[in-house]
Design a protein around this motif. Structure first.
Motif, PDB file in Angstrom:
ATOM      1  N   LEU A 159      -5.990 -17.833 -46.506  1.00 53.02           N
ATOM      2  CA  LEU A 159      -6.032 -19.280 -46.366  1.00 53.02           C
ATOM      3  C   LEU A 159      -4.693 -19.822 -45.877  1.00 53.02           C
ATOM      4  CD1 LEU A 159      -8.052 -20.248 -49.571  1.00 53.02           C
ATOM      5  CD2 LEU A 159      -8.857 -20.180 -47.205  1.00 53.02           C
ATOM      6  N   GLN A 160      -3.604 -19.255 -46.379  1.00 58.54           N
ATOM      7  CA  GLN A 160      -2.284 -19.659 -45.899  1.00 58.54           C
ATOM      8  C   GLN A 160      -2.108 -19.337 -44.421  1.00 58.54           C
ATOM      9  OE1 GLN A 160       0.566 -17.719 -48.418  1.00 58.54           O
ATOM     10  NE2 GLN A 160       0.181 -19.063 -50.181  1.00 58.54           N
ATOM     11  N   LEU A 161      -2.586 -18.183 -44.016  1.00 59.83           N
ATOM     12  CA  LEU A 161      -2.484 -17.804 -42.602  1.00 59.83           C
ATOM     13  C   LEU A 161      -3.270 -18.766 -41.722  1.00 59.83           C
ATOM     14  CD1 LEU A 161      -1.643 -15.811 -40.399  1.00 59.83           C
ATOM     15  CD2 LEU A 161      -3.709 -14.498 -40.912  1.00 59.83           C
ATOM     16  N   SER A 162      -4.487 -19.107 -42.153  1.00 63.60           N
ATOM     17  CA  SER A 162      -5.299 -20.045 -41.376  1.00 63.60           C
ATOM     18  C   SER A 162      -4.616 -21.393 -41.276  1.00 63.60           C
ATOM     19  CB  SER A 162      -6.673 -20.196 -42.029  1.00 63.60           C
ATOM     20  OG  SER A 162      -7.438 -21.171 -41.367  1.00 63.60           O
ATOM     21  N   ARG A 163      -4.043 -21.851 -42.366  1.00 64.31           N
ATOM     22  CA  ARG A 163      -3.379 -23.151 -42.356  1.00 64.31           C
ATOM     23  C   ARG A 163      -2.113 -23.120 -41.501  1.00 64.31           C
ATOM     24  NH1 ARG A 163      -1.322 -26.524 -47.697  1.00 64.31           N
ATOM     25  NH2 ARG A 163      -0.597 -28.368 -46.552  1.00 64.31           N
ATOM     26  N   ALA A 164      -1.396 -22.026 -41.570  1.00 65.16           N
ATOM     27  CA  ALA A 164      -0.155 -21.916 -40.795  1.00 65.16           C
ATOM     28  C   ALA A 164      -0.427 -21.901 -39.303  1.00 65.16           C
ATOM     29  CB  ALA A 164       0.608 -20.660 -41.204  1.00 65.16           C
ATOM     30  N   GLU A 165      -1.457 -21.182 -38.883  1.00 66.31           N
ATOM     31  CA  GLU A 165      -1.726 -21.069 -37.455  1.00 66.31           C
ATOM     32  C   GLU A 165      -2.376 -22.325 -36.894  1.00 66.31           C
ATOM     33  OE1 GLU A 165      -3.944 -17.557 -36.749  1.00 66.31           O
ATOM     34  OE2 GLU A 165      -2.194 -16.258 -36.926  1.00 66.31           O
ATOM     35  N   ALA A 166      -3.040 -23.112 -37.740  1.00 65.51           N
ATOM     36  CA  ALA A 166      -3.659 -24.348 -37.273  1.00 65.51           C
ATOM     37  C   ALA A 166      -2.841 -25.567 -37.655  1.00 65.51           C
ATOM     38  CB  ALA A 166      -5.064 -24.483 -37.860  1.00 65.51           C
ATOM     39  N   ALA A 167      -1.563 -25.381 -37.971  1.00 67.52           N
ATOM     40  CA  ALA A 167      -0.728 -26.483 -38.442  1.00 67.52           C
ATOM     41  C   ALA A 167      -0.517 -27.502 -37.342  1.00 67.52           C
ATOM     42  CB  ALA A 167       0.627 -25.953 -38.925  1.00 67.52           C
ATOM     43  N   SER A 168      -0.347 -28.758 -37.758  1.00 65.49           N
ATOM     44  CA  SER A 168      -0.093 -29.854 -36.813  1.00 65.49           C
ATOM     45  C   SER A 168       1.284 -29.699 -36.193  1.00 65.49           C
ATOM     46  CB  SER A 168      -0.189 -31.191 -37.546  1.00 65.49           C
ATOM     47  OG  SER A 168       0.308 -32.231 -36.768  1.00 65.49           O
ATOM     48  N   GLN A 169       1.445 -30.290 -34.993  1.00 63.62           N
ATOM     49  CA  GLN A 169       2.739 -30.273 -34.319  1.00 63.62           C
ATOM     50  C   GLN A 169       3.637 -31.419 -34.788  1.00 63.62           C
ATOM     51  OE1 GLN A 169       3.716 -27.790 -32.284  1.00 63.62           O
ATOM     52  NE2 GLN A 169       1.746 -26.836 -32.750  1.00 63.62           N
ATOM     53  N   ALA A 170       3.143 -32.257 -35.708  1.00 64.12           N
ATOM     54  CA  ALA A 170       3.958 -33.369 -36.198  1.00 64.12           C
ATOM     55  C   ALA A 170       5.149 -32.828 -36.984  1.00 64.12           C
ATOM     56  CB  ALA A 170       3.123 -34.295 -37.074  1.00 64.12           C
ATOM     57  N   ARG A 171       6.305 -33.415 -36.765  1.00 66.15           N
ATOM     58  CA  ARG A 171       7.528 -32.957 -37.415  1.00 66.15           C
ATOM     59  C   ARG A 171       8.218 -34.124 -38.104  1.00 66.15           C
ATOM     60  NH1 ARG A 171       5.327 -28.957 -36.969  1.00 66.15           N
ATOM     61  NH2 ARG A 171       5.838 -27.070 -35.785  1.00 66.15           N
ATOM     62  N   SER A 172       8.895 -33.806 -39.212  1.00 71.35           N
ATOM     63  CA  SER A 172       9.702 -34.786 -39.932  1.00 71.35           C
ATOM     64  C   SER A 172      10.943 -34.068 -40.452  1.00 71.35           C
ATOM     65  CB  SER A 172       8.896 -35.411 -41.079  1.00 71.35           C
ATOM     66  OG  SER A 172       8.491 -34.408 -42.000  1.00 71.35           O
ATOM     67  N   THR A 173      11.858 -34.833 -41.013  1.00 72.35           N
ATOM     68  CA  THR A 173      13.097 -34.242 -41.525  1.00 72.35           C
ATOM     69  C   THR A 173      12.840 -33.616 -42.892  1.00 72.35           C
ATOM     70  OG1 THR A 173      14.412 -35.870 -40.327  1.00 72.35           O
ATOM     71  CG2 THR A 173      15.490 -34.698 -42.126  1.00 72.35           C
ATOM     72  N   VAL A 174      13.201 -32.335 -43.018  1.00 73.58           N
ATOM     73  CA  VAL A 174      13.015 -31.584 -44.264  1.00 73.58           C
ATOM     74  C   VAL A 174      14.374 -31.091 -44.730  1.00 73.58           C
ATOM     75  CG1 VAL A 174      11.893 -29.624 -45.376  1.00 73.58           C
ATOM     76  CG2 VAL A 174      10.697 -30.874 -43.554  1.00 73.58           C
ATOM     77  N   ASP A 175      14.712 -31.369 -45.984  1.00 70.31           N
ATOM     78  CA  ASP A 175      15.966 -30.884 -46.573  1.00 70.31           C
ATOM     79  C   ASP A 175      15.716 -29.510 -47.178  1.00 70.31           C
ATOM     80  OD1 ASP A 175      18.402 -30.492 -47.715  1.00 70.31           O
ATOM     81  OD2 ASP A 175      18.215 -32.073 -49.235  1.00 70.31           O
ATOM     82  N   LEU A 176      16.355 -28.478 -46.628  1.00 71.94           N
ATOM     83  CA  LEU A 176      16.124 -27.109 -47.095  1.00 71.94           C
ATOM     84  C   LEU A 176      16.577 -26.917 -48.537  1.00 71.94           C
ATOM     85  CD1 LEU A 176      17.137 -25.000 -43.940  1.00 71.94           C
ATOM     86  CD2 LEU A 176      14.879 -25.836 -44.633  1.00 71.94           C
ATOM     87  N   VAL A 177      17.654 -27.591 -48.937  1.00 72.99           N
ATOM     88  CA  VAL A 177      18.130 -27.462 -50.317  1.00 72.99           C
ATOM     89  C   VAL A 177      17.095 -28.032 -51.282  1.00 72.99           C
ATOM     90  CG1 VAL A 177      19.930 -28.124 -51.960  1.00 72.99           C
ATOM     91  CG2 VAL A 177      20.546 -27.499 -49.609  1.00 72.99           C
ATOM     92  N   ALA A 178      16.555 -29.210 -50.970  1.00 72.09           N
ATOM     93  CA  ALA A 178      15.541 -29.811 -51.838  1.00 72.09           C
ATOM     94  C   ALA A 178      14.276 -28.963 -51.852  1.00 72.09           C
ATOM     95  CB  ALA A 178      15.219 -31.230 -51.341  1.00 72.09           C
ATOM     96  N   LEU A 179      13.902 -28.365 -50.706  1.00 73.78           N
ATOM     97  CA  LEU A 179      12.723 -27.508 -50.659  1.00 73.78           C
ATOM     98  C   LEU A 179      12.906 -26.282 -51.541  1.00 73.78           C
ATOM     99  CD1 LEU A 179       9.964 -26.799 -49.386  1.00 73.78           C
ATOM    100  CD2 LEU A 179      11.220 -25.706 -47.511  1.00 73.78           C
ATOM    101  N   CYS A 180      14.073 -25.652 -51.460  1.00 73.59           N
ATOM    102  CA  CYS A 180      14.330 -24.467 -52.288  1.00 73.59           C
ATOM    103  C   CYS A 180      14.333 -24.825 -53.778  1.00 73.59           C
ATOM    104  CB  CYS A 180      15.670 -23.841 -51.899  1.00 73.59           C
ATOM    105  SG  CYS A 180      15.669 -23.060 -50.265  1.00 73.59           S
ATOM    106  N   THR A 181      14.892 -25.987 -54.111  1.00 73.19           N
ATOM    107  CA  THR A 181      14.925 -26.410 -55.515  1.00 73.19           C
ATOM    108  C   THR A 181      13.512 -26.630 -56.046  1.00 73.19           C
ATOM    109  OG1 THR A 181      17.082 -27.474 -55.180  1.00 73.19           O
ATOM    110  CG2 THR A 181      15.785 -28.165 -57.101  1.00 73.19           C
ATOM    111  N   THR A 182      12.670 -27.270 -55.257  1.00 75.66           N
ATOM    112  CA  THR A 182      11.290 -27.531 -55.684  1.00 75.66           C
ATOM    113  C   THR A 182      10.525 -26.230 -55.918  1.00 75.66           C
ATOM    114  OG1 THR A 182      11.255 -29.620 -54.470  1.00 75.66           O
ATOM    115  CG2 THR A 182       9.129 -28.649 -55.031  1.00 75.66           C
ATOM    116  N   LEU A 183      10.638 -25.283 -54.982  1.00 80.46           N
ATOM    117  CA  LEU A 183       9.911 -24.028 -55.135  1.00 80.46           C
ATOM    118  C   LEU A 183      10.489 -23.174 -56.263  1.00 80.46           C
ATOM    119  CD1 LEU A 183       9.045 -22.963 -51.495  1.00 80.46           C
ATOM    120  CD2 LEU A 183       7.629 -24.051 -53.199  1.00 80.46           C
TER     121      LEU A 183
END
Length: 470
Positions: free
Chosen positions: A303-327
């Motif tokens: 399911l992750q593979l399907s979602r990754a390959e069909a992902a939208s081209q829309a982009r926004s600003t993502v903070d890598l530090v905040a992403l790592c902290t959340t995960l």
């Protein structure tokens, strides 16, 4: 209940739909133009008639005065009260085709032309033009003698000239209307050839033929339509690829767990039947549960593979530090990661352009694989320049000759790292979508074992970066 009737199909070509309103519009504009031209020509005709009438009046004034002052013959003197007719004086050969009348200051008729009526014109004695039912009259005064000359032009002649002009313009319009209809229809069909060519290309496309349309030499509007169709074909191609890949991955990944479940269940049933106890031993249940867990885990990866390959081209600003902290906080809720996942969030921000959902899928896969296929600590870190996420484990690592192929789907380095067969391909697909690079290093630099996975993004400038994390 009677089913609704099908809507009628197309009955006219686009060329006909364009030609008819165009012809109607041109005829309307042409008719208005013809009316304006007729009005302008009539105005000029009336002006010319009036000018000629004024010039004739000035030319005829003094000859008429001279004729009126000439002595009358003896036989005519007896009829002094009779109105003289212009040109009747003996020895005079003067004739006037227009209706001319000469009147004194009291309005009495002194002289008239043969074409003029015997009664005075019903026009006032004042200089200028005056219209009656049959004539347009111009009045001119001779101040020295106090007489008035009135020259009349028949309106029938002017009406005839007006209708001749209008008839000519209308005849041209009626004559050219069929030619105009054919010409507009022919031009419409010729210019719509590119539309028929684009339509033929679209009709050729199918599930097995999704190549982009050729858009050379198309008008701007059709070129834009063609670009939109090409974008739709591209998205459809991606969707079909994802569907086919998902089916292939599901068939490949689920075959072994399902077979294991069936085998374990058959074995447990046979043993229970042989023992006659009717109960399945716990030792037989645990492998079944493990196989089902593996099945669920791999289904989630698909399911992750399907979602990754069909992902939208829309982009926004993502903070890598905040992403790592959340995960990290998410994994710390799991018993196997509470004391093993090491993450010390730096006091910086690392903004990148991307899709936060698919980046979370990639990072979750890296951390999950590191926790699952190693028994020691797992390090999560970031670096500032260029922005990157790093995941290190303390497992046995991967042989150097397998690093180049381990990211391919269904390729595994060895039995100890089964999960990397699909998980790394998901990470690689997400990295390509974000223009990032994904690399594996084994052993971890400075160590004798372990695997380091690194996602490196395009460098960006950020003023509030205070240090570099490693």
């Amino acid at each position: 209940m009677k089913p609704p009737a099908h809507p009628p199909g197309p009955t006219r070509s686009l060329a006909s739909r364009l030609a008819r309103p165009l012809v109607a519009a041109v005829v309307l504009v042409w008719s208005i133009s013809t009316a304006l031209v007729a009005w302008y020509v009539d105005t000029q005709i009336q002006h010319n008639f009036d000018t000629e009438l004024v010039e004739s009046a000035h030319r005829q004034l003094y000859p008429a005065l001279l004729d009126a002052a000439t002595p009358e013959p003896a036989q005519a003197q007896a009829q002094a009260q009779a109105v003289r007719i212009l040109g009747e004086v003996p020895g005079s050969d003067y004739t006037e085709p227009l209706s001319l009348q000469l009147r004194n200051a009291q309005g009495r008729l002194l002289l008239r032309s043969r074409a003029a009526p015997e009664e005075a014109f019903a026009a006032p004695l004042q200089e200028g033009f005056y219209d009656t039912a049959q004539h347009r009259i111009y009045t001119l005064e001779e101040p020295e003698s106090g007489v008035w000359l009135q020259l009349a032009d028949p309106l029938d002649e002017r009406t005839e000239a007006r209708w001749r002009t209008a008839s000519g313009l209308i005849a041209v319009l009626l004559l050219m209307l069929p030619v105009l209809l054919w010409l507009i229809h022919w031009i419409a069909r010729r210019e719509l050839h590119s539309l028929r060519w684009l339509q033929a290309q679209i009709q050729q496309r199918s599930g097995d033929h999704l190549q982009p349309l050729a858009l050379t030499d198309l008008p701007h509007e059709l070129h834009q339509v063609g670009q939109d169709v090409n974008q739709l074909l591209h998205r459809l191609h991606l969707a079909l690829d994802v569907e086919r890949a998902l089916a292939a991955n599901a068939a490949h990944e689920l075959r072994t767990p399902l077979a294991s479940v069936r085998l374990r269940l058959h074995t447990a049933i046979e043993q229970a039947e042989a023992d006659g106890s009717g109960q399945i031993a716990l030792a037989q249940i645990q492998p079944i549960l493990h196989a089902l867990h593996t099945l669920s885990h791999r289904t989630e990866r698909l399911l992750q593979l399907s979602r990754a390959e069909a992902a939208s081209q829309a982009r926004s600003t993502v903070d890598l530090v905040a992403l790592c902290t959340t995960l990290a906080q998410e994994f710390w809720q799991q018993p196997q990661a509470q004391k093993r996942l090491d993450w010390d969030a730096p006091t910086i921000t690392l903004p990148v352009q991307g899709d936060i959902d698919t980046l979370a899928i990639a990072l979750r896969n890296l951390i999950d694989n590191a926790l699952t296929y190693s028994s020691g600590p797992v390090e999560l870190a970031v670096q500032a320049q260029p922005p990157a996420i790093i995941v290190r484990d303390s497992g046995p690592g991967i042989a150097a000759h397998d690093l180049s192929t381990v990211q391919q789907r269904h390729v595994r380095a060895d039995a100890s790292r089964l999960g990397y067969g699909l998980g790394l391909s998901i990470v690689g697909s997400i990295a390509r979508q974000h223009g990032a690079s994904f690399s594996l290093t084994s052993p971890v630099p400075g160590r004798s074992s372990g695997l380091q996975a690194m996602l490196v993004f395009a460098a960006t400038d950020q003023a509030d970066r205070t240090d570099q994390a490693d």
